[in-house]
Every structure is written in structure tokens, then in C-alpha cells.
Scaffold this motif. Structure first.
Motif, PDB file in Angstrom:
ATOM      1  N   UNK A  90     -19.995 -55.180  14.884  1.00  0.00           N
ATOM      2  CA  UNK A  90     -21.022 -54.338  14.294  1.00  0.00           C
ATOM      3  C   UNK A  90     -20.669 -53.533  13.339  1.00  0.00           C
ATOM      4  N   UNK A  91     -19.084 -52.797  13.929  1.00  0.00           N
ATOM      5  CA  UNK A  91     -18.196 -51.490  13.370  1.00  0.00           C
ATOM      6  C   UNK A  91     -17.723 -52.004  12.041  1.00  0.00           C
ATOM      7  N   UNK A  92     -17.725 -53.276  12.225  1.00  0.00           N
ATOM      8  CA  UNK A  92     -16.747 -54.162  10.966  1.00  0.00           C
ATOM      9  C   UNK A  92     -17.799 -54.765   9.797  1.00  0.00           C
ATOM     10  N   UNK A  93     -18.697 -55.089   9.980  1.00  0.00           N
ATOM     11  CA  UNK A  93     -19.579 -55.551   9.471  1.00  0.00           C
ATOM     12  C   UNK A  93     -19.990 -53.850   9.054  1.00  0.00           C
ATOM     13  N   UNK A  94     -20.500 -53.209   9.674  1.00  0.00           N
ATOM     14  CA  UNK A  94     -20.706 -51.109   8.679  1.00  0.00           C
ATOM     15  C   UNK A  94     -19.032 -51.422   7.556  1.00  0.00           C
ATOM     16  N   UNK A  95     -18.286 -51.287   8.265  1.00  0.00           N
ATOM     17  CA  UNK A  95     -17.657 -50.956   7.557  1.00  0.00           C
ATOM     18  C   UNK A  95     -17.160 -51.366   6.033  1.00  0.00           C
TER      19      UNK A  95
END
Length: 125
Positions: A90-95
Motif C-alpha cells: 500500500x505504501x508503494x502504491x501511495x508513493x
């Protein structure tokens, strides 16, 4: 004129045949004592089997509870690994989504606390 004297009826010579008032049922099958003993034996054996079944069921239930108790740490570790993997994704998608926004830090908490809080919703990719 006088009335003739009444004549009493008498049984015929040799008498009347005997009247059958008893039931003449032949004895067939076991006696009442044998039936009562058999039923008592069957009930006793049935109750013994029920007691043995209850003991076995109780032992199986205890075994199931203990197996669940011993599996909880492994299942919790698996859930923790899954949660970590999902949060990282989720953090990678958000970034990736917010890469054009200046000052945006991916994965930063929206709360004013350093305390870790789990997500209260499920992110479906």
C-alpha cells in the motif's frame, strides 16, 4: 277355578355343557421375567456406551482446544507477515500515485501520535 301350579324349568338330564369363560391362549414366547431382564440388560449396556461416548467426546474436545492453543502463535505470525506485506504494498502504491505532489511523504501517519495503529479498512488492490 284355580290356576294351574307353575312348572319349574329344570336342566336336561345329564346337565348343560360347561361354559368356557377363560381364555385358553397358548404360551408363546419368553416369559415376563425374561423380557424384563433383557430390557434391563439392554438399557444398562446402552447407558454404559453413552458414558464411554461422552468420555471420548470430552477427550476429543480437549485435544481440539489444546491444538488450537498451540496453533495460535503460528497463525498470529502468519497474519503479521501478511499485514506487513500488505502495508508495504500500500505504501508503494501511495508513493506511485502521489509522486507528483510536493511535500507528500508516503506512509506517513495521519494521526498526531507515534503510537502504531492498524488500518481499520481493507485496501483491495
Amino acid at each position: 277355578m284355580s290356576a294351574p301350579a307353575p312348572q319349574q324349568e329344570l336342566p336336561r338330564p345329564g346337565g348343560f355343557p360347561e361354559i368356557r369363560y377363560k381364555r385358553y391362549v397358548p404360551k408363546i414366547g419368553p416369559s415376563g421375567l425374561v423380557l424384563f431382564s433383557g430390557i434391563t440388560l439392554m438399557c444398562t449396556l446402552g447407558l454404559i456406551r453413552v458414558g464411554q461416548g461422552n468420555l471420548e467426546r470430552r477427550e476429543l474436545e480437549r485435544e481440539k482446544v489444546w491444538s488450537r492453543i498451540h496453533l495460535i502463535p503460528m497463525l498470529q505470525a502468519e497474519a503479521d507477515r501478511d499485514t506487513y506485506r500488505r502495508e508495504l504494498a500500500a505504501k508503494e502504491r501511495e508513493a506511485e500515485i502521489m509522486k507528483d505532489v510536493k511535500g507528500w511523504k508516503a506512509g506517513e501517519s495521519v494521526y498526531n501520535s507515534d503510537r502504531y495503529t492498524t488500518k481499520s479498512y481493507v485496501v483491495v488492490p
